[in-house]
Design a protein around this motif. Structure first.
Motif, PDB file in Angstrom:
ATOM      1  N   PHE A 165       0.780  -1.440  -0.075  1.00 31.39           N
ATOM      2  CA  PHE A 165      -0.124   0.063  -0.002  1.00 31.39           C
ATOM      3  C   PHE A 165       0.799   1.325  -0.209  1.00 31.39           C
ATOM      4  CE2 PHE A 165      -3.390  -2.624   0.688  1.00 31.39           C
ATOM      5  CZ  PHE A 165      -4.552  -2.215   0.572  1.00 31.39           C
ATOM      6  N   TYR A 166       1.902   1.302   0.685  1.00 28.34           N
ATOM      7  CA  TYR A 166       2.907   2.615   0.732  1.00 28.34           C
ATOM      8  C   TYR A 166       3.398   2.739  -0.682  1.00 28.34           C
ATOM      9  CZ  TYR A 166       6.802   5.301   1.849  1.00 28.34           C
ATOM     10  OH  TYR A 166       7.696   6.255   2.028  1.00 28.34           O
ATOM     11  N   PHE A 167       3.970   1.675  -1.375  1.00 30.41           N
ATOM     12  CA  PHE A 167       4.363   2.045  -2.578  1.00 30.41           C
ATOM     13  C   PHE A 167       3.359   2.049  -3.554  1.00 30.41           C
ATOM     14  CE2 PHE A 167       8.191  -0.311  -0.736  1.00 30.41           C
ATOM     15  CZ  PHE A 167       9.016   0.662  -0.599  1.00 30.41           C
ATOM     16  N   GLU A 180       0.776   8.256   3.484  1.00 26.84           N
ATOM     17  CA  GLU A 180       1.781   9.179   3.492  1.00 26.84           C
ATOM     18  C   GLU A 180       3.089   8.802   3.886  1.00 26.84           C
ATOM     19  OE1 GLU A 180       2.132  13.874   3.830  1.00 26.84           O
ATOM     20  OE2 GLU A 180       1.461  12.847   5.483  1.00 26.84           O
ATOM     21  N   THR A 181       3.246   8.077   5.099  1.00 28.06           N
ATOM     22  CA  THR A 181       4.458   7.425   5.475  1.00 28.06           C
ATOM     23  C   THR A 181       4.466   6.228   5.840  1.00 28.06           C
ATOM     24  OG1 THR A 181       3.804   8.111   7.904  1.00 28.06           O
ATOM     25  CG2 THR A 181       5.160   9.916   6.495  1.00 28.06           C
ATOM     26  N   TYR A 182       5.347   5.280   5.912  1.00 28.74           N
ATOM     27  CA  TYR A 182       5.444   4.105   6.197  1.00 28.74           C
ATOM     28  C   TYR A 182       4.763   3.587   7.482  1.00 28.74           C
ATOM     29  CZ  TYR A 182       6.626  -0.829   6.247  1.00 28.74           C
ATOM     30  OH  TYR A 182       6.793  -2.248   6.224  1.00 28.74           O
ATOM     31  N   PRO A 183       5.127   4.444   8.696  1.00 33.63           N
ATOM     32  CA  PRO A 183       4.285   4.131  10.006  1.00 33.63           C
ATOM     33  C   PRO A 183       3.055   4.611   9.704  1.00 33.63           C
ATOM     34  CG  PRO A 183       6.403   5.257  10.222  1.00 33.63           C
ATOM     35  CD  PRO A 183       6.179   5.119   8.880  1.00 33.63           C
ATOM     36  N   SER A 188      -2.842   2.331   9.637  1.00 37.57           N
ATOM     37  CA  SER A 188      -4.024   2.446   8.777  1.00 37.57           C
ATOM     38  C   SER A 188      -4.421   1.063   8.517  1.00 37.57           C
ATOM     39  CB  SER A 188      -3.779   3.343   7.734  1.00 37.57           C
ATOM     40  OG  SER A 188      -3.447   4.659   8.035  1.00 37.57           O
ATOM     41  N   LEU A 189      -3.648   0.291   8.031  1.00 35.98           N
ATOM     42  CA  LEU A 189      -3.984  -1.146   7.724  1.00 35.98           C
ATOM     43  C   LEU A 189      -4.311  -2.084   8.912  1.00 35.98           C
ATOM     44  CD1 LEU A 189      -1.371  -1.967   4.914  1.00 35.98           C
ATOM     45  CD2 LEU A 189      -3.787  -1.538   4.905  1.00 35.98           C
ATOM     46  N   PHE A 190      -3.612  -1.601  10.004  1.00 40.27           N
ATOM     47  CA  PHE A 190      -4.048  -2.235  11.291  1.00 40.27           C
ATOM     48  C   PHE A 190      -5.342  -1.904  11.893  1.00 40.27           C
ATOM     49  CE2 PHE A 190      -4.366  -2.008  16.003  1.00 40.27           C
ATOM     50  CZ  PHE A 190      -3.833  -3.198  16.379  1.00 40.27           C
ATOM     51  N   HIS A 191      -5.548  -0.504  11.432  1.00 29.42           N
ATOM     52  CA  HIS A 191      -7.203  -0.176  11.893  1.00 29.42           C
ATOM     53  C   HIS A 191      -8.175  -0.737  11.013  1.00 29.42           C
ATOM     54  CE1 HIS A 191      -6.013   3.797  13.949  1.00 29.42           C
ATOM     55  NE2 HIS A 191      -5.875   2.764  14.821  1.00 29.42           N
ATOM     56  N   MET A 192      -7.501  -1.104   9.702  1.00 32.08           N
ATOM     57  CA  MET A 192      -8.471  -1.740   8.624  1.00 32.08           C
ATOM     58  C   MET A 192      -8.700  -3.314   9.208  1.00 32.08           C
ATOM     59  SD  MET A 192      -7.194  -0.539   5.015  1.00 32.08           S
ATOM     60  CE  MET A 192      -7.700   1.236   4.342  1.00 32.08           C
ATOM     61  N   THR A 193      -7.721  -3.799   9.823  1.00 32.35           N
ATOM     62  CA  THR A 193      -8.131  -5.289  10.161  1.00 32.35           C
ATOM     63  C   THR A 193      -8.732  -5.181  11.376  1.00 32.35           C
ATOM     64  OG1 THR A 193      -6.031  -5.390  11.728  1.00 32.35           O
ATOM     65  CG2 THR A 193      -5.880  -5.906   9.379  1.00 32.35           C
ATOM     66  N   LEU A 194      -9.220  -4.090  12.105  1.00 34.20           N
ATOM     67  CA  LEU A 194      -9.967  -4.246  13.146  1.00 34.20           C
ATOM     68  C   LEU A 194     -11.465  -3.465  12.505  1.00 34.20           C
ATOM     69  CD1 LEU A 194      -7.872  -2.558  15.950  1.00 34.20           C
ATOM     70  CD2 LEU A 194      -8.441  -4.856  15.279  1.00 34.20           C
ATOM     71  N   GLY A 195     -11.487  -3.222  11.294  1.00 36.08           N
ATOM     72  CA  GLY A 195     -12.889  -2.917  10.844  1.00 36.08           C
ATOM     73  C   GLY A 195     -13.144  -1.211  10.814  1.00 36.08           C
ATOM     74  N   PHE A 196     -12.154  -0.571  11.071  1.00 34.61           N
ATOM     75  CA  PHE A 196     -12.126   1.011  11.057  1.00 34.61           C
ATOM     76  C   PHE A 196     -11.861   1.369   9.739  1.00 34.61           C
ATOM     77  CE2 PHE A 196     -11.558  -0.045  15.593  1.00 34.61           C
ATOM     78  CZ  PHE A 196     -13.030   0.148  16.195  1.00 34.61           C
TER      79      PHE A 196
END
Length: 198
Positions: A165-167, A180-183, A188-196
């Protein structure tokens, strides 16, 4: 009696730590004040630092003298709640030089790790009580077995998709700054795995 004494000292330490954190001013304000709230916070911080130094230097120092360094480290591997509490107290002690250097961000990061790690030590006392002891053992077994294996697989997928996703969105952000940045992409992807996500 020794068990109850250690439990009471741990509760005092946790209350002092909680008060020191609760009374912290917002990031826009400085940490050095002279009002009543700041004085109460200084008292709680001093009590927290005193408790951390007494646990790390005196209590663990006696154990290292009695068992030797290798024996002490081996005993920590069998008692994860004590190992995490030791780490939390070391982090609390590291906050002092960063406070004097006025590095509030680093101090906040250390406290973010130290606070839940300190409360985790109550698991040690819950393991010795007949009512909660079997549940503590069951949770340890789940953490060491199933959850640890799941975490390895989860991290592999999360880190792989974070890079993708970053690239993928590099230079094509538009209105979104989520990647925008790697962290920030990782979070963001961690939040997506939680459904947000939208």
């Amino acid at each position: 009696n020794e068990f109850l004494k250690r439990l009471a000292i741990t509760f005092l330490h946790l209350i002092a730590l909680s008060m020191a954190v609760y009374l912290r001013p917002p990031p826009a304000e400085g940490l050095f004040g002279t009002d009543a709230r700041s004085i109460c916070r200084y008292t709680a911080e001093f009590g927290t630092c005193l408790g951390a130094v007494s646990f790390v230097v005196f209590q663990q120092g006696e154990e290292i003298k009695a068992q030797g360094l290798l024996g002490f480290l081996f005993s920590l591997s069998g008692n994860p709640s004590k190992a995490v509490f030791l780490l939390a107290n070391v982090l609390v002690m590291l906050c002092v030089p960063f406070r004097l250097a006025e590095q509030r961000l680093i101090e906040d990061l250390l406290l973010i790790i130290a606070i839940p790690s300190s409360w985790f030590f109550l698991i040690f006392f819950a393991g010795a009580v007949k009512l909660t002891g079997p549940f503590v053992t069951m949770i340890y077994n789940m953490l060491v077995g199933d959850i640890f294996r799941f975490s390895i697989i989860y991290l592999i997928f999360l880190l792989g998709f974070t890079q993708a996703f970053y690239f993928l969105f590099k230079g094509h952000l538009g209105k979104s700054t989520r990647f925008e940045t790697y962290p920030r992409t990782w979070m963001s992807l961690f939040h997506m795995t939680l459904g947000f996500y939208e």
